[in-house]
Motif scaffolding. Sequence first.
Motif, short mmCIF file in Angstrom:
data_model
loop_
_atom_site.label_atom_id
_atom_site.label_comp_id
_atom_site.label_asym_id
_atom_site.label_seq_id
_atom_site.Cartn_x
_atom_site.Cartn_y
_atom_site.Cartn_z
N GLU A 80 0.74 -0.75 -0.26
CA GLU A 80 0.29 0.30 0.01
C GLU A 80 1.44 1.39 0.06
N ILE A 81 0.25 2.49 0.10
CA ILE A 81 0.96 3.12 -0.56
C ILE A 81 1.66 3.85 0.74
N GLY A 82 3.01 4.97 0.94
CA GLY A 82 3.64 4.98 1.72
C GLY A 82 5.13 4.26 2.15
N GLY A 83 5.73 4.60 2.04
CA GLY A 83 7.03 4.49 2.44
C GLY A 83 7.64 3.85 1.33
N GLU A 139 12.02 -1.58 -2.77
CA GLU A 139 13.03 -1.97 -2.38
C GLU A 139 12.63 -3.83 -2.81
N ILE A 186 -0.42 -3.16 -5.28
CA ILE A 186 -1.11 -1.87 -4.48
C ILE A 186 -1.90 -1.34 -4.13
#
Lengths: 389, 316
Positions: B230-233, B238, B255
């Motif tokens: 999901e969104i964030g970071g 990576e 996502i």
Amino acid sequence: MKLLEYEAKEIFKTFGIAVPSTGGVIRDANDIDAALKKAGDGPWVLKAQVLAGGRGKGGGVKLAKTEAEAREIAEKMVGMQLVTHQTDAKGLKVEEVLVDQASDIAREIYFSVVMDRKSGMPTIIASAEGGIEIEVLAHEKPEVILKMPVDPDRGLEPYQGRRLAFDLNIPQKQIGAFVKMASRLVQVFLKLDASLVEVNPLILTPEDELIALDGKMVTDDNALFRQKELAARRDPEISELEREAKKTGLSYIGLDGNIGCMVNGAGLAMGTMDTVSLAGGSPANFLDVGGGANEEQVTKALKIILRDSKVKAVLVNIFGGIMRCDTIANGVIAAAKAVDLKLPLIVRLEGTNVKEGKALLQDSGIKMEQADSLWEAAQKAVAAAGESK
Amino acid sequence: MGSRAEGSRGRWGIQMSILLDKNSRMVVSGITGSAGSFHAEQCLKYGKGIVAGATPGKGGQTHLGVPVFNTVHEAVKNEGVDSALIFVPPPFAADAMLEAADAGVKLIITITEGVPVLDMARVKKDLQRRNAAGQTVRLVGPNCPGIITPGQIKAGIMPGYIHKADGPIGLVSRSGTLTYEAVWQLTQRGIGQSTVIGIGGDPIAGSTHIDILRLFEEDEATKAVVLIGEIGGTAEEEAAEFAKNHMSKPVFAFIAGKTAPPGRTMGHAGAIIEGGSGGHADKVAALEANGVTVVENLSEIGKTVEEKFMGAAQAA
């Protein structure tokens, strides 16, 4: 929760961090004279207290050389709609204006403490080139940004502070003062469970004084149980409706669309919004009723959704895990009856006891459409919202 | 990469499927609390695995048929537990994790939602120190549904019956109900799962997508992976790079949060687009550029895996 500039600077001051002499905030332009007097000799700077970057360019930061000029600016600024690149076209209403004594600036430095997700460490981000937004700087000149992880238990070690000071070209006689200030800003972060403490700019005056000219803080909501003073503050960012939802244990965020969404779980709630959008519609909100959606929660959630007058259809998407679908169905039925729902209602239930749940909805006498998949539900909701316009 | 010659034991010394199986011996911290008690009972109904509970001051009691100890250390000593499942409320969760690590368990699964981020920084530092000193301890969570190896063991709050045992798909996710949705789509198409792991929606997580991808790559039962982010970071970005450089198995991804506004926390503490990073488009672009199949429509995760993986596997 984000704090306003003046709130952050008040906190800095209690930690012994130098901030400009201030007259505090005014909410009424008539209070300007007292604020100027309190701030000390002019010139002064008047700063709109809204949670958006780029205030200067939007006319939310003004220098006043005389009292008359300050009065004129205050009259315009209090109550204005401030539009910046970080707000929407409507902008944000300026309720409060901070009146600070203006400082002479010789140099601007960027300094912040953030929680770095990857390393799991509080991390100082700093740059000798302050005054512009860090995102812009990171994009244009990533090489001038310094990063330094800090131990979450020990805080900033003196040698770390000195390294930063030398890398930032702090004047020799102010190295000690800088280390103290940096260490105190880290303490603000650690003691108040912040997720961001930012000073941009941190200035050096022509007399080599270090002053936190601006301040920004974001707190970790998970830690509010042990940050009673912060918990008592009013979150300036969230709407009345969002505040009310929060009180009842619902996670709700208002959006611009017309399809009200009620979902269990944050990830599935986002996924549902995305699916509505993919089906050609527009979600009116994010709403997570929680993993164990019961009758009471569902009723509360439906009431919140319907308070938004933009809503033209309601989509309920619940994946019944531990909470069985028949229980959820009873919740939806009771909620629809309780609010006397007139708008189209589309329900997609999946999971434990789904057959019983669907039968209950079918036999309830409440007008609704059921869907077997989220995609089908989203398409039906988009069609219904279109028709009831 | 771990060598296949290791047979069914991976580098973490835990039998495949990954992390948990029917031989695992778990202690539940907070077993006598309402959430802990309810979910421990559900886990026990699904399979064995929970052999002890830990609640300070309730030592000597029996709850749900298992002995309760005052400390995790006693549970390790008396019942030989190797993993801990934590349901302790947020103010005390970090302490429970530190206790479990100190008692020597290899795997800690923290279900608790709402743990202060700074507490997690401290826990993470402690675990890193222990691992550097030669101890083996892994944390999954917090704010996660837990781990299930279908047909063998359930350690968490997910509904057991939606899973199908002995399947080829490993699933790793930052979200709870979104995972159930994906699992259910697979199960309905007759596609089983090897292990399903929720890594949680908090900014600092004990295990990342990469950690779990590595285990799935080593696991013989897992033939393909579904990654739900999901969104964030930047964990998905990576993971994308890791998948390209270190994985032979196909990876599918979904996502969540394409329509989420920037700057707002979307329920999960970690789900926020901030400072120009963590957005949906960047994640999708990174995944696709690294050969991961990104599913755009949430309702088509099962279908996509069936067509692109099961179909290909059959043809081969």
